[in-house]
Scaffold this motif. Structure first.
Motif, PDB file in Angstrom:
ATOM      1  N   PRO A   7       0.838  -1.197   0.000  1.00  0.00           N
ATOM      2  CA  PRO A   7       0.000   0.000   0.000  1.00  0.00           C
ATOM      3  C   PRO A   7       0.876   1.252   0.000  1.00  0.00           C
ATOM      4  CG  PRO A   7       0.068  -0.962   2.182  1.00  0.00           C
ATOM      5  CD  PRO A   7       0.799  -1.913   1.283  1.00  0.00           C
ATOM      6  N   PRO A   8       0.305   2.417  -0.239  1.00  0.00           N
ATOM      7  CA  PRO A   8       1.091   3.655  -0.255  1.00  0.00           C
ATOM      8  C   PRO A   8       1.826   3.878   1.060  1.00  0.00           C
ATOM      9  CG  PRO A   8      -1.096   4.042  -1.156  1.00  0.00           C
ATOM     10  CD  PRO A   8      -1.116   2.655  -0.570  1.00  0.00           C
ATOM     11  N   LEU A   9       3.065   4.343   0.957  1.00  0.00           N
ATOM     12  CA  LEU A   9       3.875   4.575   2.151  1.00  0.00           C
ATOM     13  C   LEU A   9       3.257   5.637   3.051  1.00  0.00           C
ATOM     14  CD1 LEU A   9       6.456   4.062   3.762  1.00  0.00           C
ATOM     15  CD2 LEU A   9       7.626   5.726   2.294  1.00  0.00           C
ATOM     16  N   THR A  10       2.621   6.654   2.431  1.00  0.00           N
ATOM     17  CA  THR A  10       2.017   7.707   3.261  1.00  0.00           C
ATOM     18  C   THR A  10       0.933   7.142   4.167  1.00  0.00           C
ATOM     19  OG1 THR A  10       0.567   8.213   1.371  1.00  0.00           O
ATOM     20  CG2 THR A  10       2.516   9.600   1.673  1.00  0.00           C
ATOM     21  N   ARG A  43      -8.298   5.541   6.887  1.00  0.00           N
ATOM     22  CA  ARG A  43      -9.480   4.971   6.222  1.00  0.00           C
ATOM     23  C   ARG A  43      -9.082   4.380   4.860  1.00  0.00           C
ATOM     24  NH1 ARG A  43     -10.663   4.828  10.430  1.00  0.00           N
ATOM     25  NH2 ARG A  43     -11.987   6.217  11.677  1.00  0.00           N
ATOM     26  N   SER A  44      -8.201   5.060   4.139  1.00  0.00           N
ATOM     27  CA  SER A  44      -7.739   4.537   2.849  1.00  0.00           C
ATOM     28  C   SER A  44      -7.043   3.199   3.032  1.00  0.00           C
ATOM     29  CB  SER A  44      -6.799   5.549   2.199  1.00  0.00           C
ATOM     30  OG  SER A  44      -6.174   5.009   1.060  1.00  0.00           O
ATOM     31  N   LEU A  45      -6.224   3.090   4.073  1.00  0.00           N
ATOM     32  CA  LEU A  45      -5.512   1.837   4.325  1.00  0.00           C
ATOM     33  C   LEU A  45      -6.498   0.724   4.672  1.00  0.00           C
ATOM     34  CD1 LEU A  45      -2.721   0.529   4.524  1.00  0.00           C
ATOM     35  CD2 LEU A  45      -2.657   1.200   6.941  1.00  0.00           C
ATOM     36  N   GLU A  46      -7.557   1.049   5.420  1.00  0.00           N
ATOM     37  CA  GLU A  46      -8.559   0.041   5.750  1.00  0.00           C
ATOM     38  C   GLU A  46      -9.254  -0.478   4.486  1.00  0.00           C
ATOM     39  OE1 GLU A  46     -10.049   1.045  10.260  1.00  0.00           O
ATOM     40  OE2 GLU A  46     -10.920   2.235   8.614  1.00  0.00           O
ATOM     41  N   ALA A  66      -6.769  -6.880  14.074  1.00  0.00           N
ATOM     42  CA  ALA A  66      -6.025  -6.757  12.812  1.00  0.00           C
ATOM     43  C   ALA A  66      -5.115  -5.534  12.847  1.00  0.00           C
ATOM     44  CB  ALA A  66      -6.997  -6.655  11.635  1.00  0.00           C
ATOM     45  N   GLY A  67      -5.609  -4.432  13.435  1.00  0.00           N
ATOM     46  CA  GLY A  67      -4.802  -3.224  13.546  1.00  0.00           C
ATOM     47  C   GLY A  67      -3.586  -3.430  14.417  1.00  0.00           C
ATOM     48  N   LEU A  68      -3.766  -4.160  15.540  1.00  0.00           N
ATOM     49  CA  LEU A  68      -2.632  -4.448  16.421  1.00  0.00           C
ATOM     50  C   LEU A  68      -1.578  -5.279  15.702  1.00  0.00           C
ATOM     51  CD1 LEU A  68      -4.557  -5.277  19.737  1.00  0.00           C
ATOM     52  CD2 LEU A  68      -2.956  -3.373  19.373  1.00  0.00           C
TER      53      LEU A  68
END
Length: 306
Positions: A7-10, A43-46, A66-68
């Motif tokens: 995914p994008p680094l940002t 939100r984009s990463l999700e 999943a976030g952890l």
């Protein structure tokens, strides 16, 4: 090699900062963006992952399982990148890459560098031969040494550290020859050396007889050592050869308007730069002065005016 599916680094940086700091506003402050920008990246990463990475009210978000898991992986990866970057930057801070005119590097600078390294064992000087105008935006150098009357350029700081003297040099067996009878040696990049010496010394040299040209000054100096003729050289390049008897300089050396300058970007204030500049000034102050002319007054007579 297969293309990475990342995914994008940002988005990864925004999520890692939020996961590590626990609040969107703190992540925004660290990355110098707005709170809304961090929220949009998360939100984009999700959406890219297809799972929720955070849960709870907007003012009290916490990580999902999943976030952890992602945060743990990203934390380790960014820690490794940070360690590598810090090590590289630390090494770069200890090295100074200097572009230098070749003959000065060979005959004056490099032979003296052991003294610099003995005084500053943690610092490193890398020398590359170069002659053109100094342009740190274009060239991969941290500093430069040039022989010039002045060094001008936007954003440059030039410190003159060594005066320049020049004069005719020759093999000892040619020391009794006058300047008109011996072959005259030249270098292709500096064909005007004889004319400049005549102007600075006030000694007319005339057109001369046989002329021999070489690509570099250090080639010409070796030709002089071999007895192939007489060439004009800066004193600092031949001081060792004259002291050892490889070359003679019966006409002595006269000053030129040019000086050796240490050039850096104006904003450069690294410790290695300061240490090297100070050492150059110290070495130059201890450099031996050029000898006075050893020839008798009659050498200024008719036989050098032919």
């Amino acid at each position: 090699m297969p293309k990475r599916n990342l995914p994008p680094l940002t988005a990864l940086r925004a999520f890692e900062a939020f996961a590590r700091l626990g609040r969107m506003n703190l992540a925004a402050d660290e990355l110098c963006v707005t709170h809304g920008a961090i929220s949009r990246q998360v939100r984009s990463l999700e959406r890219l992952c297809g799972v929720r990475l955070t849960q709870g009210p907007r003012n009290s978000l916490r990580l999902t399982e999943a976030g952890l898991s992602l945060a743990e992986s990203l934390g380790g990866a960014f820690d490794g990148i940070e360690r590598s970057f810090t090590a590289l930057r630390s090494a770069a801070e200890r090295e100074l890459h200097v572009s230098c005119v070749g003959t000065l590097a060979m005959r004056w600078l490099i032979p003296r560098l052991p003294g610099f390294h003995a005084r500053h064992p943690g610092l490193s000087i890398r020398v590359t031969e170069a002659y053109g105008p100094v342009d740190f935006a274009r060239d991969p150098f941290d500093a430069a040494i040039r022989l010039a009357e002045t060094v001008a350029g936007e954003g440059l700081e030039a410190t003159p550290f060594l005066d320049n003297y020049h004069g005719p040099v020759m093999a000892p067996q040619l020391a009794q020859h006058d300047l008109a009878s011996a072959p005259r040696l030249h270098t292709r990049p500096h064909r005007q050396a004889w004319r400049e010496w005549a102007d600075h010394s006030g000694v007319p040299v005339g057109p001369g007889g046989e002329h021999r040209e070489y690509e570099h000054l250090f080639y010409m100096l070796e030709a002089a050592v071999a007895g192939l003729g007489i060439g004009v050289s800066p004193w600092i390049y031949v001081a060792g050869d004259i002291a050892s008897g490889r070359l003679a300089a019966p006409y002595g050396f006269v000053p030129t308007p040019a000086r050796f300058h240490f050039v850096t970007p104006r904003a450069s204030a690294r410790p290695v730069t300061t240490a090297f500049r100070d050492w150059l000034l110290e070495e130059a102050s201890a450099a031996p002065p050029p000898p006075a002319a050893a020839v008798a007054a009659e050498l200024e007579g008719d036989h050098i005016r032919r």
